[in-house]
Each structure stands twice: as C-alpha cells, then as structure tokens.
Design an enzyme around this catalytic site. Structure first.
Site, PDB file in Angstrom:
ATOM      1  N   ASP A  44       0.863  -1.183   0.000  1.00 22.32           N
ATOM      2  CA  ASP A  44       0.000   0.000   0.000  1.00 22.32           C
ATOM      3  C   ASP A  44       0.900   1.235   0.000  1.00 22.32           C
ATOM      4  OD1 ASP A  44       0.849   0.282   2.608  1.00 22.32           O
ATOM      5  OD2 ASP A  44      -1.145   0.185   3.517  1.00 22.32           O
ATOM      6  N   CYS A  65       3.064  -3.416   4.056  1.00 30.01           N
ATOM      7  CA  CYS A  65       2.278  -2.224   4.371  1.00 30.01           C
ATOM      8  C   CYS A  65       2.982  -1.526   5.531  1.00 30.01           C
ATOM      9  CB  CYS A  65       0.806  -2.582   4.663  1.00 30.01           C
ATOM     10  SG  CYS A  65       0.525  -3.683   6.058  1.00 30.01           S
ATOM     11  N   HIS A 108       5.187 -31.680  10.497  1.00 31.48           N
ATOM     12  CA  HIS A 108       4.804 -30.396   9.906  1.00 31.48           C
ATOM     13  C   HIS A 108       3.755 -30.600   8.805  1.00 31.48           C
ATOM     14  CE1 HIS A 108       7.677 -28.445  12.358  1.00 31.48           C
ATOM     15  NE2 HIS A 108       8.728 -28.985  11.770  1.00 31.48           N
TER      16      HIS A 108
HETATM   17  C1  RB5 Z   1      -1.900   2.540   6.518  1.00 21.32           C
HETATM   18  O1  RB5 Z   1      -1.930   3.732   7.229  1.00 21.32           O
HETATM   19  C2  RB5 Z   1      -1.698   1.374   7.487  1.00 21.32           C
HETATM   20  O2  RB5 Z   1      -2.815   1.193   8.272  1.00 21.32           O
HETATM   21  C3  RB5 Z   1      -1.350   0.096   6.737  1.00 21.32           C
HETATM   22  O3  RB5 Z   1      -0.239   0.336   5.941  1.00 21.32           O
HETATM   23  C4  RB5 Z   1      -1.013  -1.121   7.579  1.00 21.32           C
HETATM   24  O4  RB5 Z   1      -0.068  -0.830   8.558  1.00 21.32           O
HETATM   25  C5  RB5 Z   1      -2.132  -1.904   8.066  1.00 21.32           C
HETATM   26  O5  RB5 Z   1      -1.975  -2.955   8.708  1.00 21.32           O
END
Ligand code: RB5
Length: 148
Positions: free
Chosen positions: A7, A65, A134
């Site tokens: 993201d 993210c 496993h």
């Molecule tokens: C974005 O602000 C943030 O919430 C996202 O990148 C992530 O950390 C979510 O888990």
C-alpha cells in the site's frame, strides 16, 4: 515468479525489494500500488497477490504495508494461503521450514531496509522441511479450510 504488492505506506520498500530481487535474477510480478502519495486500501493488494499465489500463477508472494499486519490478515483469508508476518530472520527461516509459508508480510514502518532484504532472501531460499509432523499440522489447517 514472485508476486509483490504494497500500500502507500510501503511503496519505498516495494521498489527496494523489486530492484534487489531482479538483480538476483528473480522474475517479479508487481501488483502495485504504484503511487506513494495516493492513499489506498491494503486488502485490495493483499487479495491480488494472494490469488496469484493460490492459483499458482506465482510461486511465492511478498506483501508490505505500514506494519505488515493488515496485509497478513487479509492474505490469510484466501484459501491455500499461508502468509507469515515476519520481523526477524529466525521467523522467516522457521516459517518456511515448518509452515511452508507461501507469502511473506513485512512492515516498512517497523523494519530497516537491510533487515527487510535479509528476511526476503531467507524466506525465498529456505525449503519446507517436509517432516511428517509439519505436514500433518498443515493438513489440519487445510482440512479446516475445506470444512468452511
Ligand atoms: C496505513 O496507514 C496502514 O494502516 C497500513 O499500511 C497497515 O499498517 C495496516 O496494517
């Protein structure tokens, strides 16, 4: 082929990881996001990468993210996905050996770039052990998934 997605919070890490992997000779399919400024929703990218791995279009995936946590929660909703959120090299190795994890999730806001690239390298080069215990545990997870 390695699938990668991020993201807006992890656009810098995505570029760094793609360059690193291509330099090492990996083929990479980039699912975006393609813009650090525009705020996007991490599940959109998690599902794209997870579906590419679950369908075997891509062998493994990397999701990043801010923390890596949202990406891992979303990716693990896709049948057949074993997404491991890792912040250390021990976990990256162990999750391949024990869990046969097929997606790695990391956070750009929680890791330095050197550690992140080490985690990526270990994740992509460590084989599943194949040990009976496993295999049995993973079978329990996929049996549960099939019941739903
Ligand atoms: C974005 O602000 C943030 O919430 C996202 O990148 C992530 O950390 C979510 O888990």
């Amino acid at each position: 082929m390695i699938a990668i997605g991020c993201d807006h919070a992890a656009y810098g890490f995505k570029t760094l990881i793609i360059d690193h992997l291509r330099e090492k000779g990996y083929e990479v399919k980039d699912f975006g996001t393609f813009d650090a400024e525009k705020k996007v929703d991490y599940p959109d990218f998690a599902f794209e990468v997870a579906n590419a791995v679950a369908s075997h279009e891509c062998e493994k995936g990397i999701l990043i993210c801010g923390t890596g946590i949202g990406m891992s929660i979303a990716a693990n909703k896709v049948k057949g996905i074993r997404c491991a959120h890792c912040s250390d090299t021990f976990s990256a190795r162990a999750t391949r050996q024990h869990n046969d994890a097929n997606i790695l999730a990391m956070g750009e806001r929680t890791l330095g770039p050197g550690l992140a690239l080490d985690i990526v390298d270990i994740f992509l080069t460590t084989e599943f052990s194949g040990d009976e215990r496993h295999v049995r545990r993973l079978q329990k997870i996929s049996d549960y998934e099939d019941k739903k």
